[in-house]
Design a protein around this motif. Structure first.
Motif, PDB file in Angstrom:
ATOM      1  N   HIS A  14      15.165   2.683   4.444  1.00  0.00           N
ATOM      2  CA  HIS A  14      14.559   2.857   3.124  1.00  0.00           C
ATOM      3  C   HIS A  14      13.673   4.097   3.099  1.00  0.00           C
ATOM      4  O   HIS A  14      12.912   4.340   4.043  1.00  0.00           O
ATOM      5  N   PHE A  15      13.766   4.851   2.003  1.00  0.00           N
ATOM      6  CA  PHE A  15      12.807   5.909   1.730  1.00  0.00           C
ATOM      7  C   PHE A  15      11.528   5.291   1.181  1.00  0.00           C
ATOM      8  O   PHE A  15      11.549   4.236   0.521  1.00  0.00           O
ATOM      9  N   SER A  16      10.397   5.956   1.412  1.00  0.00           N
ATOM     10  CA  SER A  16       9.165   5.571   0.728  1.00  0.00           C
ATOM     11  C   SER A  16       9.313   5.910  -0.755  1.00  0.00           C
ATOM     12  O   SER A  16      10.121   6.766  -1.131  1.00  0.00           O
ATOM     13  N   PRO A  17       8.549   5.251  -1.633  1.00  0.00           N
ATOM     14  CA  PRO A  17       8.701   5.509  -3.075  1.00  0.00           C
ATOM     15  C   PRO A  17       8.491   6.959  -3.472  1.00  0.00           C
ATOM     16  O   PRO A  17       9.080   7.418  -4.453  1.00  0.00           O
ATOM     17  N   ASP A  18       7.664   7.713  -2.714  1.00  0.00           N
ATOM     18  CA  ASP A  18       7.449   9.119  -3.050  1.00  0.00           C
ATOM     19  C   ASP A  18       8.451  10.048  -2.359  1.00  0.00           C
ATOM     20  O   ASP A  18       8.426  11.268  -2.560  1.00  0.00           O
ATOM     21  N   GLY A  19       9.331   9.494  -1.532  1.00  0.00           N
ATOM     22  CA  GLY A  19      10.362  10.278  -0.870  1.00  0.00           C
ATOM     23  C   GLY A  19       9.888  11.119   0.290  1.00  0.00           C
ATOM     24  O   GLY A  19      10.668  11.875   0.878  1.00  0.00           O
ATOM     25  N   LYS A  20       8.615  10.989   0.665  1.00  0.00           N
ATOM     26  CA  LYS A  20       8.063  11.842   1.729  1.00  0.00           C
ATOM     27  C   LYS A  20       8.343  11.310   3.131  1.00  0.00           C
ATOM     28  O   LYS A  20       8.203  12.046   4.113  1.00  0.00           O
TER      29      LYS A  20
ATOM     30  N   PRO B  74       6.399  -2.130  -4.170  1.00  0.00           N
ATOM     31  CA  PRO B  74       6.485  -1.145  -5.260  1.00  0.00           C
ATOM     32  C   PRO B  74       5.363  -0.116  -5.265  1.00  0.00           C
ATOM     33  O   PRO B  74       5.568   1.023  -5.698  1.00  0.00           O
ATOM     34  N   SER B  75       4.182  -0.490  -4.781  1.00  0.00           N
ATOM     35  CA  SER B  75       3.060   0.452  -4.758  1.00  0.00           C
ATOM     36  C   SER B  75       3.199   1.469  -3.631  1.00  0.00           C
ATOM     37  O   SER B  75       2.521   2.498  -3.640  1.00  0.00           O
ATOM     38  N   GLY B  76       4.048   1.170  -2.651  1.00  0.00           N
ATOM     39  CA  GLY B  76       4.183   2.028  -1.482  1.00  0.00           C
ATOM     40  C   GLY B  76       3.091   1.834  -0.456  1.00  0.00           C
ATOM     41  O   GLY B  76       3.045   2.540   0.556  1.00  0.00           O
TER      42      GLY B  76
END
Length: 367
Positions: free
Chosen positions: A273-279, A321-323
């Protein structure tokens, strides 16, 4: 009057704090494996500020609900499981988001062998399934709370690892959020199958060859829409892809290992999985039980850490969802462990609380 106004102000503050506390809780559904008839789908709540996780409760008695999908927009939960006669079923439920309780809506017998993955199409009116044992994918249309079969497609091919790749084994299926292409990872064929879908169901349009013997399993798409990351079960690697001129993730950019150089035992990779911010990118490994952490910089992965504390056979994990937090389903120690994410470095810190649940293998946040 002054005392009355003051009392109202105090009540308003208390109500606001209580409301904020309630709103911090996110609902989590848990799929399990090899459970008895008294177990099944379970649910709990995660506080996205403190990381505190509640103890799971039974949502529905169902045998081996090994993979779940949620549709929070329409208040639905979907599960692959088994009946008492061992026939595979796809079940749908209505969800009470406040309590976490679910209401059965439909149950359909599946005509493929070894269903292992279910995902929603972007339109939210179709479900897509991957069948591991029979090496097939199928699509179903949602109708009045139930599902109706549309089309099933058989994969073809094999790989060089004879113990696992004598036949095709579709292991996951999902749609690229940035296009109309649907991908299915086939562990047996060492391929990413590429589909489109219309009102009649799935149509295969292409395939992407992966490294021979790698065993592609699960994949995820960068929220920036420029990268696909694939976890390969058999050689414990992560491969990244960029799009070609047709918009298909075909160009291999990089391959990184999920094993330290000093490891020499048996292992097989699982989830990604990617983190929600894609970093950052996270991937799980079994045998060498870990979550691999990688920084994503200009479409390149840079190794950060292998997190092993509190992890045992992490077949599935999810980022809230908040990361802020990452939750791992530890099948062999019967719990969910929670890790706080450092959004700047990507590193994970194990929190003290765990949720006890029998043989968890799937974690889905309801959002």
């Amino acid at each position: 009057m002054y005392r009355f106004c003051f009392l109202l102000m105090v009540l308003a503050v208390l109500f606001s704090c209580d409301r904020q506390r309630v709103d911090n809780k996110v609902l989590v559904y848990i799929g399990t494996t090899n459970n008895d008839s008294l177990k099944g789908i379970e649910y709990c709540f995660l506080d996205t500020v403190s990381g505190e996780i509640s103890q799971p409760q039974l949502a529905d008695k169902i045998l081996n609900p090994n993979f779940l999908e949620v549709d929070a927009q329409n208040g639905l939960l979907f599960a692959i499981g088994e009946r008492s006669d061992k026939k595979s079923v796809l079940k749908s439920y209505g969800v009470d988001e406040k309590s976490g309780q679910i209401t059965p809506l439909s149950s359909s017998v599946l005509n493929g062998q070894g269903p292992c993955y279910v995902a929603l199409d972007k339109s939210l009116d179709k479900l897509m399934l991957a069948y591991y044992n029979s090496g097939e994918v199928a699509s179903y249309v949602l109708s009045d709370g139930g599902v109706a079969f549309l089309r099933k497609i058989k994969h073809h091919g094999k790989g060089p690892v004879l113990s696992r790749q004598k036949a095709v084994h579709a292991h996951s299926i999902d749609i690229d959020p940035g296009s109309h292409f649907i991908y299915a990872a086939d562990l047996g064929a060492d391929k990413l199958m590429v589909y489109t879908q219309d009102s009649m169901g799935l149509t295969m349009v292409d395939s992407v060859m992966c490294k021979p013997g790698s065993g592609p399993r699960h994949f995820d798409f960068s929220p920036h829409g420029d990268l696909m990351a694939l976890v390969n079960e058999l050689d414990c690697t992560v491969s990244t892809f960029a799009k070609d001129s047709a918009g298909i993730y075909r160009k291999v950019l990089q391959e990184v290992s999920l094993l330290p150089d000093t490891f020499s035992g048996f292992a097989k990779a699982a989830d990604i999985h990617f983190s929600p911010d894609g970093k950052f990118l996270y991937a799980s490994n079994r045998g060498y039980d870990c979550i691999g952490v990688f920084k994503v910089h200009e479409r390149k992965l840079e190794w950060v850490d292998f997190v092993t504390e509190g992890i045992k056979w992490p077949r599935n994990f999810a980022i809230d969802p908040s990361g802020n937090f990452l939750v791992v389903a530890n099948r062999d120690v019967n719990n969910l462990s929670v890790y706080q994410r450092n959004k700047r470095t990507g590193r994970l810190t194990l929190l003290p609380g765990v949720a006890q649940v029998e043989r968890p293998i799937c974690v889905k946040f309801y959002h």
